[in-house]
Scaffold this active site. Structure first.
Site, PDB file in Angstrom:
ATOM      1  N   CYS A 136       0.883  -0.817   0.227  1.00 50.48           N
ATOM      2  CA  CYS A 136       0.049   0.224  -0.019  1.00 50.48           C
ATOM      3  C   CYS A 136       0.977   1.107   0.231  1.00 50.48           C
ATOM      4  CB  CYS A 136      -1.231  -0.182   1.007  1.00 50.48           C
ATOM      5  SG  CYS A 136      -2.400   1.408   0.982  1.00 50.48           S
TER       6      CYS A 136
ATOM      7  N   HIS B 162      -4.050  -5.143  -0.877  1.00 50.42           N
ATOM      8  CA  HIS B 162      -3.529  -5.596   0.881  1.00 50.42           C
ATOM      9  C   HIS B 162      -3.055  -7.256   0.993  1.00 50.42           C
ATOM     10  CE1 HIS B 162      -3.826  -2.727   3.189  1.00 50.42           C
ATOM     11  NE2 HIS B 162      -4.435  -1.457   2.284  1.00 50.42           N
TER      12      HIS B 162
ATOM     13  N   GLU C 268      -2.821  -9.202   3.475  1.00 50.32           N
ATOM     14  CA  GLU C 268      -3.004  -9.633   4.475  1.00 50.32           C
ATOM     15  C   GLU C 268      -4.249  -9.728   4.491  1.00 50.32           C
ATOM     16  OE1 GLU C 268      -3.961  -5.207   5.003  1.00 50.32           O
ATOM     17  OE2 GLU C 268      -2.738  -6.055   3.745  1.00 50.32           O
TER      18      GLU C 268
END
Length: 379
Positions: A269, A353, A355
């Site tokens: 990011c 992202h 995650e």
């Protein structure tokens, strides 16, 4: 009895609804997120600092809130400046729920509005671009006051928020991901990674720990020399809010690390944008950004498509990439850059992202690639 609330956009559009959080006023850049779940993770994501988040899914709050599903690190904090939804269910139900969304918003002093036409609002933001706004909640509020405050907000261009959203003291992290019936795990840790905190999400740290990384998390303004003195096996550049071009201290530190060492570097990011800027590229403000958990991204090397979580209002300008930056991923929504890899150094980054939290885990192998680079560097 319900409390009235008003949402005003800087273009003069007014929405009248019901307050579901704290009374008062809040301003920020109004954005929309298309994720169907994960509202607590979204609210506590530091990348949403100075933003009023519109959730496009109509029913928000079904599963309540708890202490575990926060993404704001060691300090449980809501970073979004405000919340905008269509409908707040009367009941919430989940075996992990500890309180309702409304109770959670009031506890964390978040101004929020419900009972407005979020489809209309989303179309405005999509067509005109993200714009500044204000939510007023309480008795005796006026449209004129809301509109004046919306227009007074300065916007995110040129705004450095990374140094405000990081933990100023730094910390160590060893906790792994949550497992049903077990809670948060304690993995075996084989590598030492220094993570730059520009507003890092908790699940990023957990997914690195799952892969054997003991993390030393350092504040955003930490000089490269201090990081290198820790003798890490790799350096991680976290997500975060604001304009990446304003983070001159981060750009300089990453440039020093990448250019003077062969340490593996992985950015997500804002960290992706910082790596690009440190390598000589430029970034640009997007029309309405990418915010959601259903964004298709193409892996250009493999020709595969991944469904990803996204949360960014700035992007790397591919037309400015130097020769030593290879494009690895690209958005299938608008063609913007989603990934880069240095051809001369073990450094790479991803705009989305991997995650998730909330969202799919299609991009989780990016963490594995970071470990592969660390293993190769240790040989």
């Amino acid at each position: 009895m319900s409390t009235p609330a008003i949402l005003a956009l800087a273009d003069g559009t007014i929405f009248k609804g019901t307050s579901i959080g704290a009374t008062g006023s809040t301003t920020g850049e109004v954005v929309f997120n298309t994720a169907m779940t994960g509202y607590q993770e979204i609210l506590t994501d530091p990348s949403y600092a100075q933003q009023l988040v519109t959730l496009t899914y109509p029913h928000i709050g079904n599963t309540g809130c708890n202490e575990e599903d926060t993404e704001s690190g060691r300090i449980h904090k809501v970073w979004a400046n405000g919340l905008i939804i269509r409908d707040l269910p009367l009941l919430h139900s989940n075996f992990r729920s500890e309180q309702s969304l409304a109770e959670y918003l009031i506890q964390h002093n978040v101004v929020a509005i419900a009972d407005i036409d979020t489809r209309k609002l989303t179309r405005i933001l999509r067509d005109k671009g993200a714009q500044n706004g204000c939510i007023l909640a309480g008795e005796n509020i006026t449209e004129e006051e809301a509109l004046a405050k919306a227009r007074a907000f300065g916007g995110l261009n040129g705004l450095d928020l990374a140094k405000e959203c990081c933990d100023p003291n730094g910390f160590e992290w060893t906790e792994g991901s949550w497992e049903l019936g077990k809670g948060f795990t304690q993995p075996e840790l084989k590598y030492h990674v220094v993570a730059y905190d520009y507003g890092v999400k908790t699940n990023i740290l957990r997914m690195l720990a799952d892969r054997g990384c003991k993390l030393t998390v350092v504040p955003a303004q930490t000089p490269a020399e201090q990081v290198l003195a820790l003798n890490p096996d790799g350096v991680f550049l976290s997500n975060g809010p604001g304009d990446p071009a304003a983070c001159d201290y981060a750009i300089e530190a990453v440039k020093t690390i990448v250019e003077t060492t062969n340490l593996p570097v992985f950015g997500i990011c804002l960290g992706h944008q910082i790596l690009a800027l440190a390598s000589g590229a430029k970034t640009m403000k997007m029309n309405h950004g990418h915010h959601g958990a259903n964004h298709p991204v193409q892996n250009l090397e493999q020709g595969t498509v991944m469904i990803t979580s996204q949360n960014h209002g700035f992007a790397v300008d591919e037309s400015t990439l130097p020769a030593n930056l290879k494009v690895t991923h690209r958005s299938l929504f608008d063609g913007t850059n989603q990934g880069i890899h240095r051809t001369d150094k073990p450094a790479f980054s991803f705009q989305g992202h991997p995650e998730a939290s909330p969202g799919p885990h299609d991009c989780a192998p990016l963490f594995d690639h970071f470990i592969e680079l660390i293993e190769a560097a240790k040989k």
